[in-house]
Design an enzyme around this catalytic site. Sequence first.
Site, PDB file in Angstrom:
ATOM      1  N   SER A 186      34.493  36.149  34.124  1.00 41.06           N
ATOM      2  CA  SER A 186      33.968  37.472  34.474  1.00 41.06           C
ATOM      3  C   SER A 186      33.811  37.541  35.985  1.00 41.06           C
ATOM      4  CB  SER A 186      32.593  37.658  33.822  1.00 41.06           C
ATOM      5  OG  SER A 186      31.959  38.823  34.288  1.00 41.06           O
TER       6      SER A 186
ATOM      7  N   TYR B 229      24.010  34.906  31.411  1.00 37.35           N
ATOM      8  CA  TYR B 229      25.416  35.333  31.488  1.00 37.35           C
ATOM      9  C   TYR B 229      26.053  34.805  32.777  1.00 37.35           C
ATOM     10  CZ  TYR B 229      29.440  38.458  30.803  1.00 37.35           C
ATOM     11  OH  TYR B 229      30.709  38.974  30.615  1.00 37.35           O
TER      12      TYR B 229
ATOM     13  N   LYS C 289      29.188  32.185  32.926  1.00 37.30           N
ATOM     14  CA  LYS C 289      30.505  32.569  33.463  1.00 37.30           C
ATOM     15  C   LYS C 289      30.877  31.750  34.699  1.00 37.30           C
ATOM     16  CE  LYS C 289      31.605  35.543  30.283  1.00 37.30           C
ATOM     17  NZ  LYS C 289      32.724  35.272  29.363  1.00 37.30           N
TER      18      LYS C 289
HETATM   19  P1  NAP Z   1      33.343  42.694  22.665  1.00 39.53           P
HETATM   20  O1  NAP Z   1      34.130  43.925  22.396  1.00 39.53           O
HETATM   21  O2  NAP Z   1      31.930  42.608  22.244  1.00 39.53           O
HETATM   22  O3  NAP Z   1      34.179  41.471  22.063  1.00 39.53           O
HETATM   23  C1  NAP Z   1      33.655  40.170  21.963  1.00 39.53           C
HETATM   24  C2  NAP Z   1      34.080  39.595  20.618  1.00 39.53           C
HETATM   25  O4  NAP Z   1      33.610  38.239  20.546  1.00 39.53           O
HETATM   26  C3  NAP Z   1      33.436  40.359  19.451  1.00 39.53           C
HETATM   27  O5  NAP Z   1      34.393  40.577  18.432  1.00 39.53           O
HETATM   28  C4  NAP Z   1      32.344  39.399  19.002  1.00 39.53           C
HETATM   29  O6  NAP Z   1      32.002  39.502  17.650  1.00 39.53           O
HETATM   30  C5  NAP Z   1      33.014  38.071  19.280  1.00 39.53           C
HETATM   31  N1  NAP Z   1      32.033  36.988  19.276  1.00 39.53           N
HETATM   32  C6  NAP Z   1      30.746  37.006  19.719  1.00 39.53           C
HETATM   33  N2  NAP Z   1      30.162  35.825  19.499  1.00 39.53           N
HETATM   34  C7  NAP Z   1      31.084  35.044  18.891  1.00 39.53           C
HETATM   35  C8  NAP Z   1      31.070  33.726  18.390  1.00 39.53           C
HETATM   36  N3  NAP Z   1      29.967  32.968  18.453  1.00 39.53           N
HETATM   37  N4  NAP Z   1      32.202  33.215  17.836  1.00 39.53           N
HETATM   38  C9  NAP Z   1      33.316  33.979  17.734  1.00 39.53           C
HETATM   39  N5  NAP Z   1      33.384  35.256  18.180  1.00 39.53           N
HETATM   40  C10 NAP Z   1      32.277  35.770  18.735  1.00 39.53           C
HETATM   41  O7  NAP Z   1      33.320  42.382  24.235  1.00 39.53           O
HETATM   42  P2  NAP Z   1      34.469  42.259  25.335  1.00 39.53           P
HETATM   43  O8  NAP Z   1      34.023  43.026  26.500  1.00 39.53           O
HETATM   44  O9  NAP Z   1      35.814  42.507  24.762  1.00 39.53           O
HETATM   45  O10 NAP Z   1      34.288  40.723  25.706  1.00 39.53           O
HETATM   46  C11 NAP Z   1      35.329  39.774  25.665  1.00 39.53           C
HETATM   47  C12 NAP Z   1      35.130  38.766  26.771  1.00 39.53           C
HETATM   48  O11 NAP Z   1      35.288  39.417  28.031  1.00 39.53           O
HETATM   49  C13 NAP Z   1      33.748  38.120  26.806  1.00 39.53           C
HETATM   50  O12 NAP Z   1      33.875  36.734  27.093  1.00 39.53           O
HETATM   51  C14 NAP Z   1      33.049  38.833  27.925  1.00 39.53           C
HETATM   52  O13 NAP Z   1      32.037  38.067  28.519  1.00 39.53           O
HETATM   53  C15 NAP Z   1      34.210  39.070  28.875  1.00 39.53           C
HETATM   54  N6  NAP Z   1      33.989  40.127  29.861  1.00 39.53           N
HETATM   55  C16 NAP Z   1      33.817  41.413  29.480  1.00 39.53           C
HETATM   56  C17 NAP Z   1      33.594  42.388  30.452  1.00 39.53           C
HETATM   57  C18 NAP Z   1      33.397  43.843  30.099  1.00 39.53           C
HETATM   58  O14 NAP Z   1      32.990  44.614  30.988  1.00 39.53           O
HETATM   59  N7  NAP Z   1      33.682  44.267  28.894  1.00 39.53           N
HETATM   60  C19 NAP Z   1      33.573  42.038  31.797  1.00 39.53           C
HETATM   61  C20 NAP Z   1      33.748  40.718  32.140  1.00 39.53           C
HETATM   62  C21 NAP Z   1      33.977  39.759  31.165  1.00 39.53           C
HETATM   63  P3  NAP Z   1      30.704  40.413  17.247  1.00 39.53           P
HETATM   64  O15 NAP Z   1      31.176  41.824  17.373  1.00 39.53           O
HETATM   65  O16 NAP Z   1      30.428  39.965  15.864  1.00 39.53           O
HETATM   66  O17 NAP Z   1      29.610  40.069  18.202  1.00 39.53           O
END
Ligand code: NAP
Length: 250
Positions: free
Chosen positions: A142, A155, A159
């Site tokens: 991130s 967080y 990260k």
């Molecule tokens: P998201 O839509 O919430 O997707 C995350 C997925 O990971 C969800 O399906 C979630 O399932 C699953 N998950 C959570 N805990 C888990 C576990 N213990 N084992 C297996 N799966 C699990 O969020 P996203 O934004 O796409 O995030 C994806 C990655 O990008 C993350 O690592 C996040 O930190 C990173 N990121 C996101 C952003 C942003 O702005 N969106 C920015 C920087 C980095 P549930 O729905 O059941 O929780």
Amino acid sequence: MEVKNKIVIVTGAGSGIGKATAIHFAKFGATVVVSDRQEAGAKEVVATIIKDGGKAISIPADVTSFEAVENLVAQTVKEFGRLDVIVNNAGIGPNLLRTHQSTLKDWDKVIAVNQTGVFYCMKVALVQFLKQGGGNIVNIASLAGLKASPNNISYSASKFAVVGMTKSVAMEYATKNIRVNAVCPGYTESALLTQLINAKPEMDSVLKSVIPMRRYGKAAEIADAVVWLASDNTKFMTGQTITLDGGTSL
Ligand code: NAP
């Protein structure tokens, strides 16, 4: 992008960036193991990929369980004979509390998924990569793993750890035909971002005001970079972070 016929695991692939990444890999001819802790979302992603003529199966795994991660890799190898790429995407979001107000429970939960989960997935995948003579890891870090991120202690710690692990592991296996890189998204449209904005609606305009492009990233835009890093187009690249943030880090 050169990922045709690669066997790829994407964790947390039932929604957001993971879902877009799974679909993107399949579009370029990879076979995708769509993994999430809840099977419903992952199965929908598999159905979408198959409907569009791609190849995918779902294997559920909670990345906080070492046994579940071992099973994920073992099942993948049993089904397809090898594992070429693992994308460590599963992650949970910040609680938006100042450090002295944050709870031990939040700390343990976020570190377990975002940091220890990535370690488990790398550890298990690396054993398989060494056995078969190569492999590729893409970690989803991130912008919060590169820059200060106040009110976000667990967080931020997790990260920065992902970025550190990416660089260290890349060096360890550089002569073993194993590459490790990370993608650092800025604010990107997903359930995680919606959760953050729902908790504090005023954050929407605040966040957009610090993004030079004045918009959030799209999950498919992040997926593009992930697939590129996993592809044979980047064979000389390891231990790197790519930032996609509409200029926020500037
Ligand atoms: P998201 O839509 O919430 O997707 C995350 C997925 O990971 C969800 O399906 C979630 O399932 C699953 N998950 C959570 N805990 C888990 C576990 N213990 N084992 C297996 N799966 C699990 O969020 P996203 O934004 O796409 O995030 C994806 C990655 O990008 C993350 O690592 C996040 O930190 C990173 N990121 C996101 C952003 C942003 O702005 N969106 C920015 C920087 C980095 P549930 O729905 O059941 O929780």
